[in-house]
Design a protein around this motif. Structure first.
Motif, short mmCIF file in Angstrom:
data_model
loop_
_atom_site.label_atom_id
_atom_site.label_comp_id
_atom_site.label_asym_id
_atom_site.label_seq_id
_atom_site.Cartn_x
_atom_site.Cartn_y
_atom_site.Cartn_z
N ARG A 152 -4.55 -6.36 2.82
CA ARG A 152 -5.35 -7.44 2.24
C ARG A 152 -6.81 -7.37 2.63
O ARG A 152 -7.69 -7.76 1.87
CB ARG A 152 -4.79 -8.79 2.66
CG ARG A 152 -3.48 -9.11 2.01
CD ARG A 152 -3.00 -10.46 2.42
NE ARG A 152 -1.70 -10.70 1.84
CZ ARG A 152 -1.28 -11.87 1.48
NH1 ARG A 152 -2.01 -12.94 1.67
NH2 ARG A 152 -0.09 -12.00 0.95
N ASP A 153 -7.09 -6.87 3.84
CA ASP A 153 -8.48 -6.81 4.30
C ASP A 153 -9.24 -5.61 3.74
O ASP A 153 -10.44 -5.49 3.94
CB ASP A 153 -8.57 -6.84 5.82
CG ASP A 153 -7.89 -5.65 6.49
OD1 ASP A 153 -7.51 -4.69 5.79
OD2 ASP A 153 -7.75 -5.68 7.72
N GLY A 154 -8.56 -4.71 3.05
CA GLY A 154 -9.21 -3.55 2.45
C GLY A 154 -9.58 -2.46 3.43
O GLY A 154 -10.23 -1.49 3.06
N LYS A 155 -9.17 -2.59 4.68
CA LYS A 155 -9.49 -1.57 5.67
C LYS A 155 -8.45 -0.46 5.60
O LYS A 155 -7.26 -0.70 5.47
CB LYS A 155 -9.51 -2.17 7.07
CG LYS A 155 -10.64 -3.14 7.27
CD LYS A 155 -10.59 -3.72 8.67
CE LYS A 155 -11.69 -4.75 8.86
NZ LYS A 155 -11.59 -5.42 10.14
N MET A 211 2.01 6.80 -4.36
CA MET A 211 1.36 6.45 -3.12
C MET A 211 0.00 5.86 -3.44
O MET A 211 -0.65 6.26 -4.39
CB MET A 211 1.22 7.71 -2.26
CG MET A 211 0.43 7.51 -1.00
SD MET A 211 0.46 8.93 0.11
CE MET A 211 -0.52 10.12 -0.77
N LYS A 212 -0.41 4.90 -2.62
CA LYS A 212 -1.72 4.30 -2.78
C LYS A 212 -2.62 4.71 -1.61
O LYS A 212 -2.13 5.11 -0.56
CB LYS A 212 -1.61 2.77 -2.78
CG LYS A 212 -0.92 2.21 -4.01
CD LYS A 212 -0.93 0.70 -3.92
CE LYS A 212 -0.70 0.06 -5.25
NZ LYS A 212 -1.82 0.18 -6.17
N LEU A 213 -3.93 4.60 -1.82
CA LEU A 213 -4.85 4.77 -0.70
C LEU A 213 -4.49 3.71 0.34
O LEU A 213 -4.21 2.56 0.00
CB LEU A 213 -6.29 4.58 -1.14
CG LEU A 213 -6.88 5.67 -2.04
CD1 LEU A 213 -8.27 5.26 -2.50
CD2 LEU A 213 -6.94 6.98 -1.30
N ASP A 214 -4.53 4.06 1.60
CA ASP A 214 -4.13 3.15 2.67
C ASP A 214 -4.88 1.83 2.59
O ASP A 214 -4.30 0.77 2.76
CB ASP A 214 -4.35 3.82 4.02
CG ASP A 214 -3.72 3.05 5.15
OD1 ASP A 214 -2.48 3.11 5.26
OD2 ASP A 214 -4.45 2.37 5.89
N ARG A 215 -6.16 1.88 2.31
CA ARG A 215 -6.95 0.65 2.27
C ARG A 215 -6.55 -0.27 1.13
O ARG A 215 -6.84 -1.46 1.14
CB ARG A 215 -8.44 0.95 2.20
CG ARG A 215 -8.84 1.58 0.89
CD ARG A 215 -10.28 1.93 0.92
NE ARG A 215 -10.74 2.30 -0.40
CZ ARG A 215 -11.97 2.59 -0.66
NH1 ARG A 215 -12.87 2.58 0.28
NH2 ARG A 215 -12.31 2.92 -1.87
N ASN A 216 -5.86 0.25 0.13
CA ASN A 216 -5.39 -0.57 -0.98
C ASN A 216 -4.05 -1.23 -0.68
O ASN A 216 -3.54 -1.99 -1.50
CB ASN A 216 -5.31 0.25 -2.26
CG ASN A 216 -6.67 0.69 -2.74
OD1 ASN A 216 -7.69 0.12 -2.36
ND2 ASN A 216 -6.71 1.69 -3.57
#
Length: 102
Positions: free
Chosen positions: A9-12, A1-6
Motif C-alpha cells: 500500500r505504501d508503494g515502497k 508477478m508484480k513489481l514488489d512496490r506494487n
C-alpha cells in the motif's frame, strides 16, 4: 508477478538506494556499517554474487534499457513486463529530470 512496490500500500519496494559518493558524517558511517553488518546492504562489489547495476528513471538511457528488459520478461511473465513497460514510459526523455548518468 508484480513489481514488489506494487504489492504494498505504501508503494515502497524491497530496495532503496544510498548515495555513497562524498563525505559521510560519522553518524551516517555508523548507520551504514550497521546495515552492512546486518546483511541489509549489498555494495555491488564487481563479480560478487550480489553484484547489481541500478538505473534511475531520470537517466537518459533508462527508457531503452527498461524497454529491452520488458521485452525479454514478457516471454515469461506478461504482467511483470507490462509493469516494467510502465516504468519505461516515464523514463529517460519522458522524465522531467532527464539527464546523462553521473
Amino acid at each position: 508477478m508484480k513489481l514488489d512496490r506494487n504489492l504494498n500500500r505504501d508503494g515502497k519496494g524491497k530496495y532503496a538506494l544510498v548515495r555513497l559518493r562524498g563525505d559521510l558524517t560519522p553518524a551516517e558511517q555508523r548507520a551504514l556499517q550497521t546495515l552492512v553488518h546486518g546483511g541489509r546492504v549489498d555494495l555491488a562489489t564487481p563479480s560478487s554474487p550480489e553484484e547489481f547495476f541500478a538505473i534511475k528513471l531520470k537517466d537518459k538511457y533508462a527508457q531503452a534499457a527498461l524497454r529491452a528488459y520488458a521485452d525479454a520478461a514478457k516471454l515469461d511473465d506478461p504482467e511483470y513486463a507490462r509493469e516494467v513497460r510502465e516504468l519505461a514510459d516515464r523514463a529517460g526523455p519522458r522524465h522531467p529530470l532527464c539527464k546523462a548518468p553521473d
